[in-house]
Scaffold this active site. Structure first.
Site, PDB file in Angstrom:
ATOM      1  N   LYS A 190     -22.370  -2.581 -32.126  1.00  0.00           N
ATOM      2  CA  LYS A 190     -22.444  -4.032 -32.333  1.00  0.00           C
ATOM      3  C   LYS A 190     -21.690  -4.823 -31.258  1.00  0.00           C
ATOM      4  O   LYS A 190     -22.030  -5.955 -30.982  1.00  0.00           O
ATOM      5  CB  LYS A 190     -22.025  -4.430 -33.743  1.00  0.00           C
ATOM      6  N   GLY A 205     -22.966   1.767 -39.177  1.00  0.00           N
ATOM      7  CA  GLY A 205     -22.648   0.860 -40.280  1.00  0.00           C
ATOM      8  C   GLY A 205     -21.687   1.449 -41.299  1.00  0.00           C
ATOM      9  O   GLY A 205     -21.496   0.893 -42.378  1.00  0.00           O
ATOM     10  N   ASP A 246     -13.594  -3.796 -43.492  1.00  0.00           N
ATOM     11  CA  ASP A 246     -13.519  -2.383 -43.124  1.00  0.00           C
ATOM     12  C   ASP A 246     -12.086  -1.881 -43.109  1.00  0.00           C
ATOM     13  O   ASP A 246     -11.769  -0.799 -43.614  1.00  0.00           O
ATOM     14  CB  ASP A 246     -14.148  -2.169 -41.744  1.00  0.00           C
ATOM     15  N   SER A 256     -17.039   3.483 -38.345  1.00  0.00           N
ATOM     16  CA  SER A 256     -16.273   4.441 -37.534  1.00  0.00           C
ATOM     17  C   SER A 256     -15.270   3.706 -36.655  1.00  0.00           C
ATOM     18  O   SER A 256     -14.151   4.179 -36.444  1.00  0.00           O
ATOM     19  CB  SER A 256     -17.207   5.283 -36.664  1.00  0.00           C
ATOM     20  N   ASP A 295     -17.729 -11.303 -45.467  1.00  0.00           N
ATOM     21  CA  ASP A 295     -16.262 -11.199 -45.400  1.00  0.00           C
ATOM     22  C   ASP A 295     -15.695 -12.208 -44.401  1.00  0.00           C
ATOM     23  O   ASP A 295     -14.658 -12.829 -44.644  1.00  0.00           O
ATOM     24  CB  ASP A 295     -15.786  -9.762 -45.098  1.00  0.00           C
ATOM     25  N   HIS A 342     -22.030  -9.310 -44.496  1.00  0.00           N
ATOM     26  CA  HIS A 342     -21.840 -10.473 -43.610  1.00  0.00           C
ATOM     27  C   HIS A 342     -21.288 -11.688 -44.354  1.00  0.00           C
ATOM     28  O   HIS A 342     -21.670 -12.825 -44.065  1.00  0.00           O
ATOM     29  CB  HIS A 342     -23.161 -10.837 -42.903  1.00  0.00           C
ATOM     30  N   ARG A 351     -16.303   3.704 -44.453  1.00  0.00           N
ATOM     31  CA  ARG A 351     -16.633   3.127 -45.762  1.00  0.00           C
ATOM     32  C   ARG A 351     -18.137   2.914 -45.887  1.00  0.00           C
ATOM     33  O   ARG A 351     -18.853   2.828 -44.883  1.00  0.00           O
ATOM     34  CB  ARG A 351     -15.907   1.811 -45.991  1.00  0.00           C
TER      35      ARG A 351
HETATM   36  P1  ADP Z   1     -19.553   1.424 -36.636  1.00  0.00           P
HETATM   37  O1  ADP Z   1     -20.574   0.767 -37.471  1.00  0.00           O
HETATM   38  O2  ADP Z   1     -19.601   2.915 -36.755  1.00  0.00           O
HETATM   39  O3  ADP Z   1     -18.180   0.874 -36.802  1.00  0.00           O
HETATM   40  P2  ADP Z   1     -19.396   0.273 -33.994  1.00  0.00           P
HETATM   41  O4  ADP Z   1     -20.522   0.015 -33.055  1.00  0.00           O
HETATM   42  O5  ADP Z   1     -18.613  -0.873 -34.460  1.00  0.00           O
HETATM   43  O6  ADP Z   1     -20.014   1.129 -35.151  1.00  0.00           O
HETATM   44  O7  ADP Z   1     -18.333   1.274 -33.301  1.00  0.00           O
HETATM   45  C1  ADP Z   1     -18.680   2.560 -32.901  1.00  0.00           C
HETATM   46  C2  ADP Z   1     -17.787   2.976 -31.738  1.00  0.00           C
HETATM   47  O8  ADP Z   1     -16.549   3.541 -32.237  1.00  0.00           O
HETATM   48  C3  ADP Z   1     -18.391   4.105 -30.896  1.00  0.00           C
HETATM   49  O9  ADP Z   1     -19.290   3.602 -29.917  1.00  0.00           O
HETATM   50  C4  ADP Z   1     -17.137   4.724 -30.269  1.00  0.00           C
HETATM   51  O10 ADP Z   1     -16.699   3.972 -29.159  1.00  0.00           O
HETATM   52  C5  ADP Z   1     -16.099   4.580 -31.377  1.00  0.00           C
HETATM   53  N1  ADP Z   1     -16.035   5.841 -32.165  1.00  0.00           N
HETATM   54  C6  ADP Z   1     -16.609   6.127 -33.333  1.00  0.00           C
HETATM   55  N2  ADP Z   1     -16.346   7.396 -33.749  1.00  0.00           N
HETATM   56  C7  ADP Z   1     -15.561   7.939 -32.788  1.00  0.00           C
HETATM   57  C8  ADP Z   1     -14.943   9.212 -32.597  1.00  0.00           C
HETATM   58  N3  ADP Z   1     -15.091  10.213 -33.455  1.00  0.00           N
HETATM   59  N4  ADP Z   1     -14.218   9.387 -31.498  1.00  0.00           N
HETATM   60  C9  ADP Z   1     -14.062   8.403 -30.595  1.00  0.00           C
HETATM   61  N5  ADP Z   1     -14.613   7.190 -30.700  1.00  0.00           N
HETATM   62  C10 ADP Z   1     -15.362   6.941 -31.775  1.00  0.00           C
HETATM   63  P1  NG1 Z   2     -19.623  -2.504 -39.322  1.00  0.00           P
HETATM   64  O1  NG1 Z   2     -20.688  -2.031 -40.188  1.00  0.00           O
HETATM   65  O2  NG1 Z   2     -18.441  -1.605 -39.300  1.00  0.00           O
HETATM   66  O3  NG1 Z   2     -20.091  -2.868 -37.962  1.00  0.00           O
HETATM   67  C1  NG1 Z   2     -19.187  -5.181 -39.557  1.00  0.00           C
HETATM   68  C2  NG1 Z   2     -17.833  -5.916 -39.634  1.00  0.00           C
HETATM   69  C3  NG1 Z   2     -17.439  -6.219 -41.102  1.00  0.00           C
HETATM   70  C4  NG1 Z   2     -18.560  -6.919 -41.838  1.00  0.00           C
HETATM   71  C5  NG1 Z   2     -19.870  -6.123 -41.668  1.00  0.00           C
HETATM   72  C6  NG1 Z   2     -21.061  -6.821 -42.274  1.00  0.00           C
HETATM   73  C7  NG1 Z   2     -16.197  -5.353 -37.924  1.00  0.00           C
HETATM   74  C8  NG1 Z   2     -15.101  -4.436 -37.528  1.00  0.00           C
HETATM   75  N1  NG1 Z   2     -16.791  -5.077 -39.075  1.00  0.00           N
HETATM   76  O4  NG1 Z   2     -19.047  -3.878 -40.055  1.00  0.00           O
HETATM   77  O5  NG1 Z   2     -16.267  -6.998 -41.115  1.00  0.00           O
HETATM   78  O6  NG1 Z   2     -18.704  -8.250 -41.398  1.00  0.00           O
HETATM   79  O7  NG1 Z   2     -20.172  -5.896 -40.288  1.00  0.00           O
HETATM   80  O8  NG1 Z   2     -20.889  -7.014 -43.636  1.00  0.00           O
HETATM   81  O9  NG1 Z   2     -16.510  -6.288 -37.200  1.00  0.00           O
END
Ligand code: ADP
Ligand code: NG1
Length: 455
Positions: free
Chosen positions: A228, A137, A184, A140, A41, A39, A32
């Site tokens: 994160k 962000g 998300d 994923s 939700d 920050h 999305r």
């Molecule tokens: P985001 O903002 O994309 O949600 P996060 O740091 O919360 O970032 O999570 C990203 C993590 O999700 C990656 O480090 C990986 O472990 C997992 N991930 C994302 N895309 C994939 C994918 N295509 N296949 C496997 N794991 C993935």
């Molecule tokens: P992303 O951008 O996916 O790390 C995170 C939180 C959301 C929201 C945003 C900030 C998770 C899974 N997602 O999103 O709930 O707080 O930051 O607006 O923790």
């Protein structure tokens, strides 16, 4: 359409190569982009995201032999290693930096918790293919959690409504250790093609937001990655917000120990956002608070601070920014409200340009608040937002958790091509490692459909 057929055939063929059979079904869950409402939700306040076309897809079979556990593979096998596990227990230990399979396990555990006690999920063979840029962000991680939950639901013949699944997944993603809200997972399940959504919480619900027709939203990746869950930035902000809320509750003789979110406080104080912001400015000093300051403000001991205000990952924090953090929460909530109202007024009105301009200003203000009050930006991301602004956007802002990752800009449709070219020249062409990430790192996006079965 062609692209999604290619993805389907890619994941199915990778599945066949690995497991020597056809998948029984394929599910997808989108990432999305959050247009505004960062920050807030996890404070129970509404946010305004839309799903993007980039997603996680999973091809799945359910072996007849009930004893089979989980076999999990990824099309990008060099980056995401195969994982095998029993489904009798879910191990989230030793997660100083979570591995990709932990996100899948979150989704599975969320569904497992819906089964009658003693009943176990069926085994699964899963091949994953993701197109959401990771750590950017665009969510994923939640796409992965939601897709896994959907796969588990289908594999076990369950029929769980989308909003319930979203809540299950939001709670389950907490096993990773980040205390996020539910934005998300909600948009991943509740999205509809062509529509941005206002997502509201407690209880979870969504409504359509009609965006102006003469604009496009452009996403650009700063190319600074942040996982994160591998840092404490996110949970520190959650703790700071909670403490600020509790101090305000305490001052007003509310039962502050039961209040964790700004929206709960607002309800009990019966105040609108303007007076609340005034109260915040009057109450908090600009300097960081020490642990002793917080204890004195709440009239509690160190032990109570740990039990009532801090989570496992924030026990050792020594100082807390309270004024800036809670000011962001209330001011950002107000911007979401005005953004939605502006979209409503803009519908069919003559002053479309004015409407888009106003949305741009709100996005710009949101970025400034994230940068200065919430301190969740990054110098490269600030630079990217400025480049977008100078290149003809009505406004631009970081999107998602921040500290790196993507920015989103609202841009006049007519000048979108020129805008993309200028951002490419002024941001991406400046460094070879950024240029190498194009075109995935810079794209026009439109609201995509929510999670579901695709084959
Ligand atoms: P985001 O903002 O994309 O949600 P996060 O740091 O919360 O970032 O999570 C990203 C993590 O999700 C990656 O480090 C990986 O472990 C997992 N991930 C994302 N895309 C994939 C994918 N295509 N296949 C496997 N794991 C993935
Ligand atoms: P992303 O951008 O996916 O790390 C995170 C939180 C959301 C929201 C945003 C900030 C998770 C899974 N997602 O999103 O709930 O707080 O930051 O607006 O923790």
């Amino acid at each position: 359409m062609g692209e999604s057929r290619d993805r389907l055939s890619r994941v199915s063929s990778a599945f066949r190569d690995k497991f020597g059979e056809d998948p029984h079904f394929v599910v997808r869950a989108p990432g999305r982009v959050n247009l505004i409402g960062e920050h807030i939700d996890y404070h129970g306040y509404p946010v305004l995201p839309m799903a993007i076309s980039q997603d996680i897809v999973m091809a799945v079979t359910v072996p007849h032999d009930a004893a089979q556990g989980l076999r999990l593979c990824n099309v990008q096998s060099d980056r995401y290693r195969d994982f095998t596990s029993s489904l009798a227990e879910f191990n989230f230990n030793h997660m100083s930096k979570p591995q990709w399979h932990h996100y899948v396990l979150c989704g599975l555990k969320g569904v497992q918790e819906q089964l009658p006690v003693g009943k176990q999920l069926r085994g699964m063979r899963i091949m994953v293919d993701g197109s959401v840029p990771p750590n950017a962000g665009l969510s994923s991680s939640s796409a992965l959690v939601c897709c896994a939950a959907l796969a588990a639901m289908k594999a076990n013949g369950l029929d769980i409504p989308a909003d319930v699944l979203a809540t299950i997944c939001a709670k389950a993603e907490h096993y990773i250790g980040t205390e996020g809200g539910g934005m998300d997972q909600a948009i991943s399940f509740l999205a509809q093609a062509g529509k941005a959504k206002l997502i509201e919480f407690d209880p979870l619900r969504s409504s359509d937001v009609v965006l102006p027709e003469d604009v496009v939203f452009v996403v650009a990746n700063s190319c600074v990655e942040l996982n994160k869950a591998a840092t404490n930035h996110f949970n520190t902000r959650v703790a700071e917000g909670r403490i600020a809320v509790q101090i305000l509750a305490h001052i007003h003789n509310l039962d502050w120990r039961t209040i964790k979110k700004a929206s709960q406080l607002q309800k009990q104080l019966h105040l609108s956002l303007g007076p609340l912001l005034h109260l915040v400015d009057k109450t908090f000093k600009p300097e960081p608070y020490s642990r002793a300051d917080v204890c004195a403000s709440l009239g509690i001991s160190e032990e109570e601070l740990q039990t009532h205000c801090l989570s496992a990952s924030t026990q050792n924090l020594q100082t807390f920014e309270l004024l800036k953090r809670i000011r962001h929460v209330f001011s950002e909530t107000d911007r979401v409200k005005v953004f939605k109202e502006t979209c409503e007024i803009g519908k069919g009105a003559d002053g479309k340009h004015e409407c888009a301009k106003r949305l741009g200003v709100l996005m710009q203000d949101s970025h400034i608040s994230c940068r200065d009050d919430y301190e969740c930006s990054h110098p490269d991301l600030d630079d990217l937002v400025s480049v977008m602004q100078r290149s003809g956007a009505y406004g631009a802002r970081l999107t998602g958790a921040g500290w790196g990752g993507c920015a989103v800009a609202i841009v006049p449709k007519q000048t979108a091509e020129a805008f993309l070219k200028k951002v490419e020249e002024d941001y991406f062409a400046k460094q070879p490692q950024r240029a190498a990430k194009l075109p995935e790192a810079l794209f026009i996006t439109s609201p995509s459909d929510g999670a579901g079965l695709i084959s």
